[in-house]
Design an enzyme around this catalytic site. Structure first.
Site, PDB file in Angstrom:
ATOM      1  N   LYS A  67       0.817  -1.218   0.000  1.00 27.66           N
ATOM      2  CA  LYS A  67       0.000   0.000   0.000  1.00 27.66           C
ATOM      3  C   LYS A  67       0.847   1.264   0.000  1.00 27.66           C
ATOM      4  CE  LYS A  67      -2.343  -1.186   3.486  1.00 27.66           C
ATOM      5  NZ  LYS A  67      -3.055  -0.887   4.728  1.00 27.66           N
ATOM      6  N   ARG A  83     -10.256   0.625  10.236  1.00 29.24           N
ATOM      7  CA  ARG A  83      -9.929  -0.795  10.241  1.00 29.24           C
ATOM      8  C   ARG A  83     -11.136  -1.641  10.617  1.00 29.24           C
ATOM      9  NH1 ARG A  83      -4.275  -1.700  10.090  1.00 29.24           N
ATOM     10  NH2 ARG A  83      -3.083   0.022  10.949  1.00 29.24           N
ATOM     11  N   ARG A 139      11.826 -11.377   4.627  1.00 26.67           N
ATOM     12  CA  ARG A 139      12.597 -10.147   4.834  1.00 26.67           C
ATOM     13  C   ARG A 139      13.736 -10.355   5.822  1.00 26.67           C
ATOM     14  NH1 ARG A 139       8.316  -5.285   4.839  1.00 26.67           N
ATOM     15  NH2 ARG A 139       7.947  -5.956   6.976  1.00 26.67           N
ATOM     16  N   ARG A 189      13.304  -9.787  11.707  1.00 23.41           N
ATOM     17  CA  ARG A 189      12.677  -9.083  12.828  1.00 23.41           C
ATOM     18  C   ARG A 189      11.538  -9.921  13.401  1.00 23.41           C
ATOM     19  NH1 ARG A 189      11.259  -3.355  10.355  1.00 23.41           N
ATOM     20  NH2 ARG A 189       9.892  -4.807   9.303  1.00 23.41           N
ATOM     21  N   ARG A 197      -1.233 -11.554  13.005  1.00 21.30           N
ATOM     22  CA  ARG A 197      -1.677 -10.264  12.466  1.00 21.30           C
ATOM     23  C   ARG A 197      -2.739 -10.470  11.394  1.00 21.30           C
ATOM     24  NH1 ARG A 197       3.515  -7.276  10.447  1.00 21.30           N
ATOM     25  NH2 ARG A 197       2.119  -5.569   9.880  1.00 21.30           N
TER      26      ARG A 197
END
Ligand code: ZN
Length: 224
Positions: free
Chosen positions: A15, A90, A129, A163, A174
């Protein structure tokens, strides 16, 4: 009236990148509520201080406070012709609060843009990542953008780590929250005839082309 847009999609949907490009195309300010709130807190503004009290108590910042922050931001000159709101609403409840706030400003939403990406793809994108321990702006991806030597930063030779936020279990939690909150929100905008869906598994260029074409069409319709 302007192009008053809400941007939705799971983490890792791209986004931020798309919002930057749409800003270049249409001059729409990207209003990322999370960043805005962090800035208010850092600057110790009146609103920031209020928000800080909830955060320090481990509570969520109330919707009214976020809506107040957005309402004020929409009064800035650059948002006069429209905006791209990211990170809020949200939930369906927040969407209703936003609708009311816009009504008070004699504005209304033009569309809600939903970038869809499957859970598996989100996990693949985020869990791959790796970040440099010395400089967190040095970011790699084990599949999509690997360093020359595994686990080592190309730029300074430091170690690369995953991370906590990018661990698969964290991402899946999430995503669960995301789906639970977003489905009623999507239903809300669908019922209002405002929902536009985009296939976020296509390349960023294709997603951008589709978004740009959709917004250009919406703008023509507004002008009629
Ligand atoms: Zn580095």
């Amino acid at each position: 009236m302007g192009m008053n847009l809400v941007f939705m999609g799971p983490p890792g949907a791209g986004k931020g990148t798309q919002a930057e490009r749409l800003h270049e195309d249409f001059g729409l300010p990207h209003i990322a509520t999370g960043n805005m709130l962090r800035r208010e807190v850092a600057e110790e503004s009146e609103l920031g201080k209020q928000a800080r009290r909830y955060m320090d108590a481990g509570e969520l910042v109330p919707d009214e406070l976020i809506v107040e922050m957005i309402t004020r931001r929409l009064g800035d000159g650059d948002a006069g012709d429209g905006f791209l709101l990211d990170g809020f609403p949200r939930t369906a409840q927040q969407a209703a609060a936003l609708d009311e706030a816009l009504e008070r400003l004699e504005r209304r939403l033009t569309a809600a843009l939903l970038i869809e990406v499957s859970d598996e793809e989100v996990v693949r994108r985020l869990s791959g990542r790796r970040v440099c321990v010395k400089n967190p702006s040095h970011i790699y991806h084990v599949e999509l953008d690997p360093p020359k030597h595994e686990g080592v930063c190309d730029q300074d030779g430091s170690r690369l780590v995953q991370r906590e936020d990018d661990r698969e279990a964290t991402i899946r939690r999430r995503l669960e929250v995301y789906h639970a909150q977003t489905e009623p929100l999507v239903a809300h905008y669908d019922a209002a005839g405002l929902l536009r869906r985009f296939d976020g598994e296509r390349s960023p260029e294709e997603v951008h082309t589709h978004l740009r074409a959709t917004i250009a069409t919406l703008r023509l319709e507004e002008d009629l």
